[in-house]
Design a protein around this motif. Structure first.
Motif, PDB file in Angstrom:
ATOM      1  N   GLU A 188       0.835  -1.186   0.000  1.00 27.78           N
ATOM      2  CA  GLU A 188       0.000   0.000   0.000  1.00 27.78           C
ATOM      3  C   GLU A 188       0.880   1.250   0.000  1.00 27.78           C
ATOM      4  N   VAL A 189       0.600   2.137  -0.935  1.00 25.70           N
ATOM      5  CA  VAL A 189       1.354   3.382  -1.007  1.00 25.70           C
ATOM      6  C   VAL A 189       0.940   4.294   0.143  1.00 25.70           C
ATOM      7  N   GLN A 190       1.932   4.792   0.860  1.00 26.11           N
ATOM      8  CA  GLN A 190       1.669   5.738   1.951  1.00 26.11           C
ATOM      9  C   GLN A 190       2.656   6.893   1.892  1.00 26.11           C
ATOM     10  N   LEU A 191       2.130   8.075   2.153  1.00 25.55           N
ATOM     11  CA  LEU A 191       2.922   9.292   2.274  1.00 25.55           C
ATOM     12  C   LEU A 191       2.474   9.969   3.565  1.00 25.55           C
TER      13      LEU A 191
ATOM     14  N   ALA B 202       7.819   8.114   2.877  1.00 25.27           N
ATOM     15  CA  ALA B 202       7.131   7.342   1.849  1.00 25.27           C
ATOM     16  C   ALA B 202       7.328   5.849   2.083  1.00 25.27           C
ATOM     17  N   SER B 203       6.318   5.065   1.734  1.00 25.46           N
ATOM     18  CA  SER B 203       6.414   3.612   1.829  1.00 25.46           C
ATOM     19  C   SER B 203       5.454   2.976   0.832  1.00 25.46           C
ATOM     20  N   GLY B 204       5.692   1.709   0.530  1.00 22.59           N
ATOM     21  CA  GLY B 204       4.792   0.961  -0.334  1.00 22.59           C
ATOM     22  C   GLY B 204       5.069   1.074  -1.823  1.00 22.59           C
TER      23      GLY B 204
ATOM     24  N   ILE C  73       8.490  13.650  -6.937  1.00 20.59           N
ATOM     25  CA  ILE C  73       7.592  13.898  -5.817  1.00 20.59           C
ATOM     26  C   ILE C  73       7.363  15.411  -5.713  1.00 20.59           C
ATOM     27  N   ASN C  74       6.186  15.776  -5.257  1.00 24.63           N
ATOM     28  CA  ASN C  74       5.793  17.173  -5.190  1.00 24.63           C
ATOM     29  C   ASN C  74       5.361  17.585  -3.784  1.00 24.63           C
ATOM     30  N   TRP C  75       5.476  18.857  -3.515  1.00 20.76           N
ATOM     31  CA  TRP C  75       4.807  19.490  -2.380  1.00 20.76           C
ATOM     32  C   TRP C  75       3.700  20.383  -2.953  1.00 20.76           C
ATOM     33  N   VAL C  76       2.535  20.280  -2.344  1.00 17.53           N
ATOM     34  CA  VAL C  76       1.375  21.074  -2.746  1.00 17.53           C
ATOM     35  C   VAL C  76       0.746  21.609  -1.463  1.00 17.53           C
TER      36      VAL C  76
ATOM     37  N   LYS D 110      16.515   6.860   2.665  1.00 18.35           N
ATOM     38  CA  LYS D 110      15.561   6.895   3.774  1.00 18.35           C
ATOM     39  C   LYS D 110      14.118   6.996   3.309  1.00 18.35           C
ATOM     40  N   ASN D 111      13.906   7.013   1.989  1.00 21.24           N
ATOM     41  CA  ASN D 111      12.549   7.148   1.435  1.00 21.24           C
ATOM     42  C   ASN D 111      11.829   8.365   2.005  1.00 21.24           C
TER      43      ASN D 111
END
Length: 119
Positions: free
Chosen positions: A1-4, A24-26, A34-37, A76-77
């Motif tokens: 499962e993708v997790q942020l 981040a994981s998954g 990757i973005n910041w919004v 370190k993701n």
């Protein structure tokens, strides 16, 4: 499962600094831009920054250029956003979001971390 999962938000005075993190994981973190919004109270989403897979290229809108720095540690993701010279108009919920690539938007988002800039 993708997790942020974002962290590091808080209350800071104008002119101050904060460092946000996104764990981040998954998925294979190093394979994605990757973005910041952010989303200010009562306003729409605003793109804040992007970083390429290796961290060598970064992108910013004029509103934060020279004040914010995006970086990543693929070992370190983790994604970071160093925010300096903060202004009240930077007050917002900050999200990290995985990029689909090929200009096709963002597919996974964290739940956000709140940054409040106020005296």
């Amino acid at each position: 499962e993708v997790q942020l999962v974002e962290s590091g938000g808080g209350l800071v005075q104008p002119g101050g600094s904060l460092r946000l993190s996104c764990a981040a994981s998954g998925f294979t973190f190093s394979s994605y831009y990757i973005n910041w919004v952010r989303q200010a109270p009562g306003k729409g989403l605003e793109w804040v920054s992007s970083i390429d897979r290796g961290g060598g290229s970064t992108y910013y809108p004029d509103s934060v250029k020279g004040r914010f720095t995006i970086s990543r540690d693929n070992a370190k993701n983790t994604l970071y956003l160093q925010m300096n010279s903060l202004k009240p108009e930077d007050t917002a919920l900050y999200y990290c979001a995985r990029d689909r690539g090929f200009g096709d938007g963002m597919d996974y988002w964290g739940k956000g971390t709140l940054v409040t800039v106020s005296s």
